[in-house]
Design a protein around this motif. Structure first.
Motif, mmCIF file in Angstrom:
data_model
loop_
_atom_site.group_PDB
_atom_site.id
_atom_site.type_symbol
_atom_site.label_atom_id
_atom_site.label_comp_id
_atom_site.label_asym_id
_atom_site.label_seq_id
_atom_site.Cartn_x
_atom_site.Cartn_y
_atom_site.Cartn_z
ATOM 1 N N GLY A 59 0.834 -1.202 0.000
ATOM 2 C CA GLY A 59 0.000 0.000 0.000
ATOM 3 C C GLY A 59 0.865 1.247 0.000
ATOM 4 N N ALA A 60 0.518 2.221 -0.827
ATOM 5 C CA ALA A 60 1.327 3.437 -0.937
ATOM 6 C C ALA A 60 1.249 4.278 0.331
ATOM 7 C CB ALA A 60 0.880 4.259 -2.145
ATOM 8 N N ALA A 61 0.104 4.371 0.947
ATOM 9 C CA ALA A 61 -0.061 5.235 2.116
ATOM 10 C C ALA A 61 0.300 4.526 3.419
ATOM 11 C CB ALA A 61 -1.497 5.747 2.183
ATOM 12 N N ASP A 62 -0.176 3.295 3.591
ATOM 13 C CA ASP A 62 -0.006 2.605 4.870
ATOM 14 C C ASP A 62 1.039 1.497 4.845
ATOM 15 O OD1 ASP A 62 -1.295 0.792 3.258
ATOM 16 O OD2 ASP A 62 -3.041 0.539 4.555
ATOM 17 N N HIS A 63 1.627 1.239 3.694
ATOM 18 C CA HIS A 63 2.629 0.178 3.511
ATOM 19 C C HIS A 63 2.095 -1.195 3.902
ATOM 20 C CE1 HIS A 63 5.954 3.436 3.829
ATOM 21 N NE2 HIS A 63 5.335 3.456 2.672
ATOM 22 N N ALA A 64 0.805 -1.400 3.750
ATOM 23 C CA ALA A 64 0.213 -2.704 4.024
ATOM 24 C C ALA A 64 0.770 -3.715 3.028
ATOM 25 C CB ALA A 64 -1.306 -2.633 3.922
ATOM 26 N N LEU A 65 1.284 -4.814 3.521
ATOM 27 C CA LEU A 65 1.903 -5.844 2.693
ATOM 28 C C LEU A 65 0.912 -6.973 2.463
ATOM 29 C CD1 LEU A 65 5.318 -6.073 4.561
ATOM 30 C CD2 LEU A 65 4.808 -4.755 2.512
ATOM 31 N N SER A 66 0.825 -7.413 1.227
ATOM 32 C CA SER A 66 -0.069 -8.510 0.897
ATOM 33 C C SER A 66 0.605 -9.407 -0.124
ATOM 34 C CB SER A 66 -1.380 -7.964 0.328
ATOM 35 O OG SER A 66 -2.224 -9.008 -0.067
ATOM 36 N N CYS A 67 0.462 -10.705 0.068
ATOM 37 C CA CYS A 67 0.998 -11.663 -0.885
ATOM 38 C C CYS A 67 0.216 -12.958 -0.761
ATOM 39 C CB CYS A 67 2.485 -11.908 -0.637
ATOM 40 S SG CYS A 67 3.266 -12.921 -1.918
ATOM 41 N N SER A 68 -0.344 -13.387 -1.875
ATOM 42 C CA SER A 68 -1.090 -14.643 -1.896
ATOM 43 C C SER A 68 -1.077 -15.192 -3.313
ATOM 44 C CB SER A 68 -2.531 -14.421 -1.430
ATOM 45 O OG SER A 68 -3.207 -13.555 -2.319
ATOM 46 N N THR A 69 -1.450 -16.448 -3.441
ATOM 47 C CA THR A 69 -1.540 -17.025 -4.771
ATOM 48 C C THR A 69 -2.723 -16.396 -5.488
ATOM 49 O OG1 THR A 69 -2.976 -18.835 -4.073
ATOM 50 C CG2 THR A 69 -0.589 -19.233 -3.990
#
Length: 166
Positions: A59-69
């Motif tokens: 996420g650009a604002a909150d740097h929320a990281l996400s990774c999934s298939t």
């Protein structure tokens, strides 16, 4: 070429400024990366299974990281605020394609290379719907299947004509 619209008023124009790529990318590991929808997001090939891909985002604002298939199974390497190898590969390719300064500016960090950007990302793990990003990737792939022609292609009418870009 990279389509950009970071100038005021671009959203009211029928053409968009086109910039050359910073550097050519190898598409085998990260076939798709974009800065869109408030996220740096992309599709990353699995290191262990050639039939599996991961959809990663920051996420650009909150740097929320996400990774999934692509079918929303979580990445085993994403732990809390630390980026997994898929996210690291995505950032590396984004820096190659867009340039470190632009990626850093988009993610709102004072950094201009992959290691500095990843060092300043202090996000939390979140779940982003991978299906939306994966569908965009598949849409881009469908353009490769269009027959070769020198005439106009209705689906691509929004691309700027060469010479029309200022």
């Amino acid at each position: 070429m990279v389509l950009v619209s970071d100038r005021p008023g671009d959203e009211r124009r029928s053409t968009v400024r086109v910039l050359p790529l910073v550097q050519a990318r190898k598409l085998a590991k990260v076939p798709f990366v974009e800065m869109a929808d408030g996220r740096l997001q992309g599709v990353v090939s699995s290191g262990s299974d050639p039939a599996r891909v991961y959809v990663s985002s920051i996420g650009a604002a909150d740097h929320a990281l996400s990774c999934s298939t692509n079918n929303n199974r979580p990445c085993g390497g994403l732990g809390g605020r630390w980026a997994c190898n898929h996210i690291k590969a995505m950032v590396t390719e984004a820096v190659t394609q867009y340039g470190g300064e632009r990626v850093g500016r988009f993610l709102r960090v004072e950094a201009d290379d992959t290691f500095e950007i990843l060092d300043q990302i202090n996000g939390t793990s979140s779940s982003t719907q991978a299906a939306v990003v994966f569908a965009r990737f598949l849409r881009h792939l469908s353009y490769l299947e269009l027959p070769t022609t020198s005439g106009p292609i209705p689906e691509l009418h929004w691309f700027p004509a060469s010479g029309a870009v200022r």
